[in-house]
Design a protein around this motif. Structure first.
Motif, PDB file in Angstrom:
ATOM      1  N   SER A  97       0.811  -1.215   0.000  1.00 40.72           N
ATOM      2  CA  SER A  97       0.000   0.000   0.000  1.00 40.72           C
ATOM      3  C   SER A  97       0.848   1.271   0.000  1.00 40.72           C
ATOM      4  CB  SER A  97      -0.958   0.005   1.191  1.00 40.72           C
ATOM      5  OG  SER A  97      -0.234  -0.012   2.396  1.00 40.72           O
ATOM      6  N   LEU A  98       2.139   1.114   0.250  1.00 40.01           N
ATOM      7  CA  LEU A  98       3.055   2.265   0.196  1.00 40.01           C
ATOM      8  C   LEU A  98       3.966   2.160  -1.027  1.00 40.01           C
ATOM      9  CD1 LEU A  98       4.057   2.585   3.961  1.00 40.01           C
ATOM     10  CD2 LEU A  98       2.438   4.001   2.682  1.00 40.01           C
ATOM     11  N   GLY A  99       3.460   1.503  -2.054  1.00 37.39           N
ATOM     12  CA  GLY A  99       4.229   1.401  -3.296  1.00 37.39           C
ATOM     13  C   GLY A  99       5.396   0.447  -3.219  1.00 37.39           C
ATOM     14  N   GLY A 100       5.274  -0.579  -2.380  1.00 41.64           N
ATOM     15  CA  GLY A 100       6.353  -1.553  -2.259  1.00 41.64           C
ATOM     16  C   GLY A 100       7.547  -1.027  -1.477  1.00 41.64           C
ATOM     17  N   ARG A 101       7.281  -0.081  -0.595  1.00 44.87           N
ATOM     18  CA  ARG A 101       8.345   0.491   0.243  1.00 44.87           C
ATOM     19  C   ARG A 101       8.131   0.116   1.698  1.00 44.87           C
ATOM     20  NH1 ARG A 101       7.721   6.651  -1.570  1.00 44.87           N
ATOM     21  NH2 ARG A 101       5.592   6.015  -1.238  1.00 44.87           N
ATOM     22  N   THR A 102       9.180   0.235   2.465  1.00 42.99           N
ATOM     23  CA  THR A 102       9.057   0.081   3.910  1.00 42.99           C
ATOM     24  C   THR A 102       8.520   1.391   4.487  1.00 42.99           C
ATOM     25  OG1 THR A 102      11.267   0.921   4.413  1.00 42.99           O
ATOM     26  CG2 THR A 102      11.075  -1.458   3.963  1.00 42.99           C
ATOM     27  N   ALA A 103       8.107   1.350   5.732  1.00 46.73           N
ATOM     28  CA  ALA A 103       7.640   2.575   6.388  1.00 46.73           C
ATOM     29  C   ALA A 103       8.749   3.627   6.396  1.00 46.73           C
ATOM     30  CB  ALA A 103       7.167   2.273   7.807  1.00 46.73           C
ATOM     31  N   ASP A 104       9.947   3.212   6.741  1.00 45.65           N
ATOM     32  CA  ASP A 104      11.065   4.163   6.764  1.00 45.65           C
ATOM     33  C   ASP A 104      11.313   4.767   5.392  1.00 45.65           C
ATOM     34  OD1 ASP A 104      11.536   3.883   9.482  1.00 45.65           O
ATOM     35  OD2 ASP A 104      13.262   2.556   9.243  1.00 45.65           O
ATOM     36  N   ASP A 105      11.297   3.924   4.343  1.00 47.27           N
ATOM     37  CA  ASP A 105      11.514   4.432   2.986  1.00 47.27           C
ATOM     38  C   ASP A 105      10.410   5.406   2.582  1.00 47.27           C
ATOM     39  OD1 ASP A 105      13.824   2.913   2.724  1.00 47.27           O
ATOM     40  OD2 ASP A 105      12.823   1.289   1.633  1.00 47.27           O
ATOM     41  N   ALA A 106       9.172   5.073   2.921  1.00 46.39           N
ATOM     42  CA  ALA A 106       8.055   5.940   2.581  1.00 46.39           C
ATOM     43  C   ALA A 106       8.173   7.289   3.292  1.00 46.39           C
ATOM     44  CB  ALA A 106       6.732   5.264   2.936  1.00 46.39           C
ATOM     45  N   LEU A 107       8.523   7.261   4.568  1.00 45.89           N
ATOM     46  CA  LEU A 107       8.698   8.509   5.311  1.00 45.89           C
ATOM     47  C   LEU A 107       9.817   9.346   4.706  1.00 45.89           C
ATOM     48  CD1 LEU A 107       8.280   7.129   8.932  1.00 45.89           C
ATOM     49  CD2 LEU A 107       6.697   8.698   7.761  1.00 45.89           C
ATOM     50  N   GLU A 108      10.915   8.700   4.359  1.00 47.01           N
ATOM     51  CA  GLU A 108      12.047   9.421   3.762  1.00 47.01           C
ATOM     52  C   GLU A 108      11.678  10.016   2.410  1.00 47.01           C
ATOM     53  OE1 GLU A 108      15.647   7.097   3.696  1.00 47.01           O
ATOM     54  OE2 GLU A 108      15.352   6.490   5.778  1.00 47.01           O
ATOM     55  N   ALA A 109      10.755   9.348   1.701  1.00 45.06           N
ATOM     56  CA  ALA A 109      10.325   9.838   0.386  1.00 45.06           C
ATOM     57  C   ALA A 109       9.281  10.948   0.493  1.00 45.06           C
ATOM     58  CB  ALA A 109       9.774   8.671  -0.432  1.00 45.06           C
ATOM     59  N   GLY A 110       8.856  11.271   1.721  1.00 44.16           N
ATOM     60  CA  GLY A 110       7.930  12.365   1.914  1.00 44.16           C
ATOM     61  C   GLY A 110       6.480  11.969   2.140  1.00 44.16           C
ATOM     62  N   THR A 111       6.205  10.674   2.249  1.00 43.97           N
ATOM     63  CA  THR A 111       4.851  10.235   2.560  1.00 43.97           C
ATOM     64  C   THR A 111       4.529  10.675   3.981  1.00 43.97           C
ATOM     65  OG1 THR A 111       5.152   8.312   1.132  1.00 43.97           O
ATOM     66  CG2 THR A 111       3.303   8.233   2.683  1.00 43.97           C
TER      67      THR A 111
END
Length: 60
Positions: free
Chosen positions: A26-40
């Motif tokens: 649901s986050l585009g195949g990213r981890t929570a940390d990766d999503a946060l770093e990407a600006g989610t």
């Protein structure tokens, strides 16, 4: 706040492991940390984690 919610729900060690290692479709195949770093937004990431781990609605 995201880290505090994660630690409260999963415990500090498991929360860090989930945020770092668990890939969420649901986050585009990213981890929570990766999503946060990407600006989610933290709220969106928290909801995605809650859905993935079946966290009851009253604790979301």
């Amino acid at each position: 706040m995201f880290r505090k919610l994660m630690a409260g729900e999963f415990g500090q060690v498991r929360a860090e492991m989930i945020a770092r290692d668990h890939v969420l479709s649901s986050l585009g195949g990213r981890t929570a940390d990766d999503a946060l770093e990407a600006g989610t937004g933290a709220k969106e990431v928290w909801i995605a984690v809650c859905e993935a781990f079946d966290v009851p609605g009253n604790r979301r």
